[in-house]
Enzyme design. Structure first.
Site, short mmCIF file in Angstrom:
data_model
loop_
_atom_site.label_atom_id
_atom_site.label_comp_id
_atom_site.label_asym_id
_atom_site.label_seq_id
_atom_site.Cartn_x
_atom_site.Cartn_y
_atom_site.Cartn_z
N GLY A 258 -4.13 5.12 11.14
CA GLY A 258 -5.42 4.67 11.64
C GLY A 258 -5.38 3.38 12.43
O GLY A 258 -5.94 3.28 13.52
N ARG A 259 -4.72 2.37 11.89
CA ARG A 259 -4.71 1.07 12.57
C ARG A 259 -3.78 1.03 13.77
O ARG A 259 -3.72 0.03 14.48
CB ARG A 259 -4.34 -0.03 11.57
CG ARG A 259 -3.02 0.18 10.86
CD ARG A 259 -2.89 -0.78 9.66
NE ARG A 259 -1.72 -0.52 8.85
CZ ARG A 259 -1.63 0.40 7.90
NH1 ARG A 259 -2.67 1.20 7.68
NH2 ARG A 259 -0.54 0.56 7.18
N LYS B 221 -12.98 2.30 -3.24
CA LYS B 221 -13.76 3.43 -2.74
C LYS B 221 -14.03 4.44 -3.86
O LYS B 221 -15.13 4.99 -3.96
CB LYS B 221 -13.03 4.08 -1.57
CG LYS B 221 -12.98 3.20 -0.33
CD LYS B 221 -11.93 3.66 0.66
CE LYS B 221 -12.24 4.99 1.26
NZ LYS B 221 -11.28 5.36 2.32
N LYS C 276 -10.38 10.57 10.72
CA LYS C 276 -9.22 11.46 10.68
C LYS C 276 -9.50 12.68 9.81
O LYS C 276 -9.25 13.82 10.21
CB LYS C 276 -7.99 10.72 10.16
CG LYS C 276 -6.74 11.59 10.09
CD LYS C 276 -5.53 10.81 9.62
CE LYS C 276 -4.94 9.98 10.72
NZ LYS C 276 -3.62 9.42 10.32
N GLU D 109 -18.69 6.00 4.96
CA GLU D 109 -19.48 5.14 5.86
C GLU D 109 -19.74 5.85 7.18
O GLU D 109 -20.86 5.82 7.72
CB GLU D 109 -18.76 3.81 6.11
CG GLU D 109 -18.56 2.95 4.87
CD GLU D 109 -17.21 3.16 4.22
OE1 GLU D 109 -16.74 2.24 3.52
OE2 GLU D 109 -16.60 4.25 4.41
N GLU E 156 -3.12 -4.99 6.29
CA GLU E 156 -3.12 -3.66 5.69
C GLU E 156 -1.72 -3.06 5.73
O GLU E 156 -1.35 -2.26 4.86
CB GLU E 156 -4.11 -2.75 6.43
CG GLU E 156 -4.39 -1.44 5.70
CD GLU E 156 -5.57 -0.69 6.26
OE1 GLU E 156 -6.71 -0.97 5.82
OE2 GLU E 156 -5.37 0.16 7.15
N HIS F 211 -13.41 -26.82 17.65
CA HIS F 211 -14.58 -27.62 17.25
C HIS F 211 -15.06 -27.23 15.85
O HIS F 211 -16.15 -27.61 15.44
CB HIS F 211 -15.71 -27.44 18.26
CG HIS F 211 -15.48 -28.19 19.54
ND1 HIS F 211 -15.91 -29.47 19.74
CD2 HIS F 211 -14.80 -27.82 20.66
CE1 HIS F 211 -15.54 -29.88 20.95
NE2 HIS F 211 -14.86 -28.90 21.52
#
Length: 536
Positions: A276-277, A505, A219, A225, A362, A393
């Protein structure tokens, strides 16, 4: 309203006992349970009849919904009011997925989504401006994504690598995997999020530079990263002699200047009113659109818009996002369940639990209300899971016989996605396992020896899709988005900021500088010792 519900649970001890919940399907109110807790929403059949709610607690929860003003909060969101007040933003991730007819109505300052919206004239104007931007940018978006698909059909593009993290990765990655069967004619689409260089290196091992395109998603274009991975990708292109690097780079960002400075030839815009999410419906969905094509992507948007209409227009007692959120509050605050497991019995949805972790934790993993006051009650549960039958399992042992009750959410698809010779038999076994597990959690099994005893009465939900299609996936994602919104509204949270991701961060930037200088002065002893060990 919270006091009323607390009083109800304090004075009715049976409501704290699971025996009056899931097991009561066999004992009490079976007709009510099957009538009230089974419903059809767009593209999804929901069976909540194995819920730990009973008729009385269900009615109390509906009263909580009314008294907390959730419907008004919802209408403020769809009316364009800036309900993300800590950042002064509108919350309009629902807007980019609306069909053209709805966008045109919004541009004329009419809101066909609901007659309940009482937005201010300023808010209506802001929505109109935003709707016009969505309509104008939609063609540019599809022009860019369809151009990549055309290049793939012509043999000029074989691989597309999406570089992003968080909301710029989890949603598109999950959806592209889920809808892989609709990707005929498109290039192979890969996703790299981790700054660990191994992630990008392993992905690029399967790619050839001149046939590879990159999508760089950020954004602000400041996410470290993403920037480091993008720089490594550019270096990889140049090392192979690619001359027009910009032709290989498409960016999605609000910061077009920074994207172009990095060398991106095409930049698609996004907006600060899309978190964002919640952004897969915007240009962040570019890798998905490239993978499945325009027609399927538009169906994906329409499925989500269908769920929007259900959420806005359906009474609370038959409103699936509302019912799921009320159940979440019941489980977290009155029955003490600290986590929820999501088990998609569809391999294509294997990444859904990871996507939901960000969406829910979040959004609602917060200890203060919208005004910054510490809350006296718990908020978001821990969300986790694995695709069935793998999960049964592995961790189902604890869910069946462990000391802590963990509600489970089954998601299944009626129609198999494979077409091989044995697909029908395998899919029947898959569905049988999902239904049987839900039954086993509910009914249990008595064993005097103890080792083979199952308490039963362990609650579950069952969400059933007729088929996994772009429309049904869009509806499923929107369902979870609205569920998170309702739960956050009941808890009094701002579900649309995420300040909790920032501190680490900031500190990482300081630590990285110290790694270069070797200076550990002023650090706490533990951090200084660990840093010294890393640098040794």
């Amino acid at each position: 309203a919270w006091g009323l519900l607390n009083s109800y649970f304090d004075s009715n001890t049976d409501n704290k006992n699971l025996d009056s919940g899931a097991k009561s399907l066999q004992k009490t109110d079976p007709e009510w349970r099957l009538d009230a807790l089974r419903l059809d929403a767009p593209h999804i059949h929901a069976d909540l009849s194995k819920s730990a709610a009973n008729k009385a607690s269900f009615e109390a929860l509906l009263a909580l919904f009314e008294q907390c003003g959730v419907a008004e909060h919802r209408d403020a969101m769809f009316g364009g009011e800036p309900i993300n007040h800590t950042e002064g933003r509108q919350v309009m991730h629902w807007l980019p997925r609306q069909p053209v007819s709805v966008l045109q109505s919004l541009i004329s300052e009419q809101n066909p989504l609901t007659v309940q919206v009482k937005s201010t004239s300023d808010a209506a104007k802001r929505v109109a401006i935003a709707a016009a931007e969505v309509l104008a940018s939609r063609e540019a978006f599809f022009a860019a994504t369809e151009a990549v698909r055309a290049d793939a059909l012509a043999g000029h593009v074989r691989d597309v690598v999406n570089i992003g993290i968080g909301g710029s990765d989890l949603g598109p990655c999950m959806a592209a995997q889920a809808l892989a069967q609709f990707s005929q004619g498109g290039p192979r689409v890969h996703f790299v999020s981790n700054v660990d260089p191994y992630a990008l290196e392993q992905t690029l091992r399967h790619c050839e530079p001149r046939f590879t395109r990159f999508i760089v998603q950020s954004k602000t274009f400041s996410t470290i990263e993403t920037r480091l991975n993008a720089q490594a990708a550019i270096a990889w292109l140049k090392a192979d002699g690619v001359s027009q690097v910009s032709d290989h780079l498409l960016a999605v960002s609000m910061n077009a200047e920074a994207a172009r400075a990095m060398g991106c030839g095409t930049v698609l815009n996004m907006w600060d009113w899309v978190g964002g999410r919640y952004s897969i419906w915007s240009a962040i969905g570019a890798p998905l659109a490239i993978a499945i094509g325009r027609a399927h992507f538009e169906a994906f948007l329409q499925g989500a818009a269908d769920m929007d209409a259900h959420f806005v227009q359906t009474p609370a007692a038959r409103n699936l996002p509302v019912l799921l959120a009320l159940q979440d509050v019941l489980y977290r605050n009155f029955l003490g369940f600290g986590s929820r497991s999501v088990a998609p019995y569809a391999q294509a949805l294997a990444r859904l639990p990871a996507y939901l972790q960000q969406l829910e934790m979040e959004s609602n993993g917060k200890r203060v209300d919208g005004e910054g006051n510490a809350l006296p009650y718990q908020t978001s549960a821990v969300v986790w899971g694995e695709a069935g039958t793998n999960g049964q399992h592995a961790y189902f042992q604890q869910l069946h016989q462990g000391t802590e009750v963990v509600p489970i959410e089954f998601i299944a698809v009626k129609k198999p996605m494979a077409s091989g010779e044995h697909a029908a038999t395998q899919h029947r076994t898959l569905l049988a396992n999902a239904i049987a597990q839900a039954q086993a959690f509910m009914v249990g099994k008595a064993d005097a020896g103890g080792h083979k005893h199952f308490d039963g009465g362990r609650p579950s939900n069952f969400l059933l899709l007729d088929a996994l299609t772009p429309a049904s996936l869009g509806a499923l994602i929107a369902l979870y988005e609205h569920r998170v919104f309702v739960a956050g509204s009941l808890w009094g949270l701002n579900s649309f900021d995420q300040f909790g991701v920032e501190l680490g961060k900031v500190l990482a930037s300081d630590i990285e500088k110290r790694m270069a200088s070797g200076d550990v002065t002023g650090l706490d002893a533990s951090t200084a010792g660990l840093l010294s060990k890393v640098m040794a």
